[in-house]
Write an enzyme that holds these catalytic residues in place. Structure first.
Site, PDB file in Angstrom:
ATOM      1  N   LYS A   1      -0.369  -2.193   5.572  1.00  0.00           N
ATOM      2  CA  LYS A   1       0.532  -1.429   5.643  1.00  0.00           C
ATOM      3  C   LYS A   1       0.336  -0.693   5.516  1.00  0.00           C
ATOM      4  CE  LYS A   1       4.470  -1.346   2.993  1.00  0.00           C
ATOM      5  NZ  LYS A   1       4.519   0.181   2.804  1.00  0.00           N
ATOM      6  N   ASN A   2      -0.492  -0.308   3.449  1.00  0.00           N
ATOM      7  CA  ASN A   2       0.028   0.368   2.705  1.00  0.00           C
ATOM      8  C   ASN A   2      -2.133   1.135   2.988  1.00  0.00           C
ATOM      9  OD1 ASN A   2       2.647   0.418   1.721  1.00  0.00           O
ATOM     10  ND2 ASN A   2       1.470  -0.899  -0.339  1.00  0.00           N
TER      11      ASN A   2
ATOM     12  N   CYS B   1      13.430   6.287  -3.950  1.00  0.00           N
ATOM     13  CA  CYS B   1      13.990   4.602  -3.356  1.00  0.00           C
ATOM     14  C   CYS B   1      14.715   4.145  -4.097  1.00  0.00           C
ATOM     15  CB  CYS B   1      12.560   3.693  -2.724  1.00  0.00           C
ATOM     16  SG  CYS B   1      11.542   3.078  -3.933  1.00  0.00           S
TER      17      CYS B   1
ATOM     18  N   ARG C   1      10.477   7.845  -8.588  1.00  0.00           N
ATOM     19  CA  ARG C   1       9.232   8.219  -7.327  1.00  0.00           C
ATOM     20  C   ARG C   1       8.618   9.515  -6.571  1.00  0.00           C
ATOM     21  NH1 ARG C   1       8.408   3.378  -2.573  1.00  0.00           N
ATOM     22  NH2 ARG C   1       6.431   3.733  -3.173  1.00  0.00           N
ATOM     23  N   PRO C   2       8.676  10.314  -8.023  1.00  0.00           N
ATOM     24  CA  PRO C   2       7.943  12.410  -8.070  1.00  0.00           C
ATOM     25  C   PRO C   2       6.383  12.051  -7.303  1.00  0.00           C
ATOM     26  CG  PRO C   2       7.910  11.553  -9.935  1.00  0.00           C
ATOM     27  CD  PRO C   2       8.531  10.451  -9.113  1.00  0.00           C
TER      28      PRO C   2
ATOM     29  N   ASP D   1       3.927  -4.543  -6.423  1.00  0.00           N
ATOM     30  CA  ASP D   1       3.957  -5.501  -4.667  1.00  0.00           C
ATOM     31  C   ASP D   1       3.393  -6.658  -5.243  1.00  0.00           C
ATOM     32  OD1 ASP D   1       2.858  -2.921  -3.203  1.00  0.00           O
ATOM     33  OD2 ASP D   1       4.040  -2.715  -3.894  1.00  0.00           O
TER      34      ASP D   1
ATOM     35  N   ARG E   1      10.015  -3.569   7.339  1.00  0.00           N
ATOM     36  CA  ARG E   1       9.025  -2.243   7.393  1.00  0.00           C
ATOM     37  C   ARG E   1       7.868  -2.492   6.806  1.00  0.00           C
ATOM     38  NH1 ARG E   1      11.555   1.537   2.747  1.00  0.00           N
ATOM     39  NH2 ARG E   1       9.848   1.734   3.539  1.00  0.00           N
TER      40      ARG E   1
HETATM   41  C1  EPZ Z   1       1.453   3.183  -3.016  1.00  0.00           C
HETATM   42  O1  EPZ Z   1       3.152   3.847  -3.817  1.00  0.00           O
HETATM   43  C2  EPZ Z   1       2.314   2.131  -2.389  1.00  0.00           C
HETATM   44  N1  EPZ Z   1       2.518   2.595  -1.354  1.00  0.00           N
HETATM   45  C3  EPZ Z   1       3.526   1.302  -2.922  1.00  0.00           C
HETATM   46  O2  EPZ Z   1       3.947   0.492  -1.929  1.00  0.00           O
HETATM   47  C4  EPZ Z   1       2.815   0.156  -4.381  1.00  0.00           C
HETATM   48  O3  EPZ Z   1       3.393  -0.120  -4.819  1.00  0.00           O
HETATM   49  C5  EPZ Z   1       2.487   1.843  -4.991  1.00  0.00           C
HETATM   50  O4  EPZ Z   1       1.060   2.440  -4.483  1.00  0.00           O
HETATM   51  C6  EPZ Z   1       1.598   1.268  -6.644  1.00  0.00           C
HETATM   52  O5  EPZ Z   1       0.694   0.209  -6.090  1.00  0.00           O
HETATM   53  C7  EPZ Z   1       1.734   3.395  -0.053  1.00  0.00           C
HETATM   54  O6  EPZ Z   1       0.811   3.211  -0.200  1.00  0.00           O
HETATM   55  C8  EPZ Z   1       2.922   3.903   1.043  1.00  0.00           C
HETATM   56  P1  EPZ Z   1       1.661   5.795  -6.796  1.00  0.00           P
HETATM   57  P2  EPZ Z   1       2.587   5.077  -4.093  1.00  0.00           P
HETATM   58  O7  EPZ Z   1       2.034   6.904  -6.686  1.00  0.00           O
HETATM   59  O8  EPZ Z   1       1.379   5.618  -4.093  1.00  0.00           O
HETATM   60  C9  EPZ Z   1       4.633   7.672  -9.785  1.00  0.00           C
HETATM   61  C10 EPZ Z   1       4.943  -1.259  -0.684  1.00  0.00           C
HETATM   62  O9  EPZ Z   1       6.221  -2.115  -1.098  1.00  0.00           O
HETATM   63  N2  EPZ Z   1       3.906   8.967  -9.955  1.00  0.00           N
HETATM   64  O10 EPZ Z   1       0.626   4.661  -7.651  1.00  0.00           O
HETATM   65  O11 EPZ Z   1       4.197   5.550  -3.985  1.00  0.00           O
HETATM   66  C11 EPZ Z   1       5.488   6.447  -9.433  1.00  0.00           C
HETATM   67  O12 EPZ Z   1       6.614   7.467  -9.727  1.00  0.00           O
HETATM   68  C12 EPZ Z   1       4.661  -0.138  -1.699  1.00  0.00           C
HETATM   69  O13 EPZ Z   1       4.403  -1.536   0.222  1.00  0.00           O
HETATM   70  C13 EPZ Z   1       4.530  10.251 -10.512  1.00  0.00           C
HETATM   71  O14 EPZ Z   1       4.929   9.851 -11.287  1.00  0.00           O
HETATM   72  O15 EPZ Z   1       2.745   4.938  -5.734  1.00  0.00           O
HETATM   73  C14 EPZ Z   1       5.365   5.546  -9.829  1.00  0.00           C
HETATM   74  O16 EPZ Z   1       6.373   5.489 -10.922  1.00  0.00           O
HETATM   75  C15 EPZ Z   1       5.920   0.342  -2.780  1.00  0.00           C
HETATM   76  N3  EPZ Z   1       4.275  11.334 -10.088  1.00  0.00           N
HETATM   77  C16 EPZ Z   1       3.527   5.323  -9.919  1.00  0.00           C
HETATM   78  O17 EPZ Z   1       3.604   6.941 -10.327  1.00  0.00           O
HETATM   79  C17 EPZ Z   1       3.510  11.105  -8.496  1.00  0.00           C
HETATM   80  O18 EPZ Z   1       3.185  12.626  -7.857  1.00  0.00           O
HETATM   81  C18 EPZ Z   1       2.993   4.627  -9.301  1.00  0.00           C
HETATM   82  O19 EPZ Z   1       3.057   5.622  -8.033  1.00  0.00           O
HETATM   83  C19 EPZ Z   1       2.992   9.807  -7.659  1.00  0.00           C
HETATM   84  C20 EPZ Z   1       3.348   9.071  -8.750  1.00  0.00           C
END
Ligand code: EPZ
Length: 417
Positions: A22-23, A117, A122-123, A307, A399
């Site tokens: 999915k990701n 969510c 998740r900013p 995850d 999802r």
């Molecule tokens: C991806 O989300 C995945 N989703 C998530 O999978 C996964 O948990 C996550 O990566 C971490 O591995 C998809 O790929 C669609 P991040 P993403 O940006 O890109 C903070 C699932 O269950 N952050 O690496 O949103 C954020 O708040 C989902 O399949 C900022 O602060 O994750 C988090 O605490 C859930 N500012 C951390 O970084 C930003 O601009 C990691 O987020 C971006 C992120």
């Protein structure tokens, strides 16, 4: 609310196939906004989130359709709208992946700020800082991110945190920028490598993907691909392996890339799960000893994936001794704990640390899914709990898992809707 009833205590036996990731397919679909002409993606999982991204592409002027159940065909005639619809972005935050491609392809992007969510706020500040580093004018008003750049200019793009989504969004944007971009402190997840491979096959110049420094030399255009296979879903693979470990019989999980879940396999071995690893499969066998406690700390790849944290917690609820889980990626990703406690698990939560004391067995109960991976964890718990477990809120599950309950039933699980 949709419900799945599981009668626990039955062994799982046989072979199960892992679906596409999915990701990986979500950012790859967004990347197709930049690929001229036709592209066919194969090994695509049939998921609600993927259908939302297909609708997003169509809303932006890129026709995309599922066919043969696990393929998607994309026709990009280049007549792009640059405003992403509010209802689609807010229903799936991964729609924000269209921001980079739209900006790179049209010089304009108007995308609603994705909401948080249940697992966190998740900013997208790291994404936006990166787009500014590439020369875009970025403003946020009325809940929309508006970005404008006549031509993106390559340059250094340091990330404050190795964000998966920001690395993907910025790598896509930089692929069509003028000059060289270096993304520093980049994330290294296998889904990023899969996206990069698609872009490279389409004509992009990208090096260093899978390391924390990615070099991109911008090109003028990217061409559609006759066929591109999505990598297997490492999180579904890990989930199925833990299901097999809980039910303690022989299950062959096929279509997995063991190298993508090394950190998970290492912890499962430490905990006493008995398995062998083949090139594209993991074969779980009856345990030679009782499960014992292990400590887990989630981290960016190649660390233990956040995850898989919920599913691992379920396994540790019946492992002898005291396990400590530290959730270092998201601020609110222990909601499954209180549902597991309703099934008799002994868990203490202190901020981002969960202490799990193993119990002999769980007992069936009424439980509610709060987020995608918590849902998987509760289904796993139902497989091994004594009696019946009613799991509510299945829409979360659909999802990210293609027919998880069906796959488990084919292995011998007793469940019905
Ligand atoms: C991806 O989300 C995945 N989703 C998530 O999978 C996964 O948990 C996550 O990566 C971490 O591995 C998809 O790929 C669609 P991040 P993403 O940006 O890109 C903070 C699932 O269950 N952050 O690496 O949103 C954020 O708040 C989902 O399949 C900022 O602060 O994750 C988090 O605490 C859930 N500012 C951390 O970084 C930003 O601009 C990691 O987020 C971006 C992120």
């Amino acid at each position: 609310m949709s419900r799945l009833t599981i009668e626990g205590g039955f062994p799982l036996k046989g072979t199960v196939q892992v679906s596409g990731a999915k990701n990986s397919v979500l950012p790859i679909l967004a990347a197709c906004i930049m690929l001229d002409g036709e592209t066919v993606l194969t090994n695509v999982p049939y998921l609600n989130d993927v259908s939302i991204m297909v609708r997003m592409l169509s809303a932006l002027g890129v026709r995309a359709e599922y066919y043969h159940h696990n393929k998607i065909k994309i026709w990009n005639k280049g007549k792009l709208r640059h405003m992403a619809p509010y209802d689609l972005v807010t229903s799936m935050r991964a729609s924000f992946f269209v921001a980079g491609p739209l900006l790179a392809k049209t010089g304009l992007a108007k995308v609603p700020l994705p909401g948080g969510c249940s697992i966190g706020t998740r900013p997208v500040d790291i994404h936006l800082k990166g787009f500014e580093a590439l020369g875009a004018k970025v403003s946020i008003e009325h809940g929309f991110v508006s970005m404008q750049a006549d031509k993106l200019k390559g340059g250094p793009v340091p990330l404050g945190f190795p964000s998966v989504g920001a690395t993907e969004n910025l790598m896509m944007a930089a692929s069509l920028a003028e000059g060289d971009t270096v993304i520093q402190n980049a994330a290294k997840e296998p889904e990023i490598t899969d996206l990069a491979n698609l872009l490279i096959q389409a004509g992009a110049k990208i090096e260093g993907v899978g390391t924390s420094t990615i070099h991109i030399t911008g090109v003028k255009t990217l061409q559609g691909l006759a066929s591109y296979p999505i990598i297997p879903d490492r999180i579904e693979a890990g989930t199925l392996i833990i299901a097999a470990a809980l039910c303690d019989d022989e299950v062959r999980v096929e279509g997995v890339v063991p190298g993508h879940i090394e950190s998970v396999l290492y912890k499962l071995k430490q905990c006493g799960v008995n398995f062998t690893v083949e090139e594209n499969a993991v074969v779980v066998k009856p345990r030679k000893r009782n499960l014992t406690a292990v400590d887990i700390e989630t981290a960016p790849y190649p660390g233990f994936p956040t995850d898989m944290q919920a599913q691992m917690m379920t396994l540790l609820t019946i492992a002898e001794g005291k396990s400590i889980i530290k959730e270092k990626i998201f601020e609110n990703r222990f909601m499954h704990a209180r549902e597991l406690m309703r099934m008799g698990a002994k868990i203490k939560i202190d901020e981002h640390t969960a202490t799990i004391t193993g119990v002999k067995n769980l007992s069936g109960a009424e439980v509610k899914i709060t987020d995608l991976r918590a849902g998987a964890a509760l289904i796993l718990a139902g497989l091994v709990a004594k009696g019946y477990t009613n799991v509510y809120g299945l829409h979360h599950l659909n999802r990210g898992y293609y027919q998880l309950d069906q796959k488990l039933k084919e292995l011998g699980a007793k469940s019905f809707k």
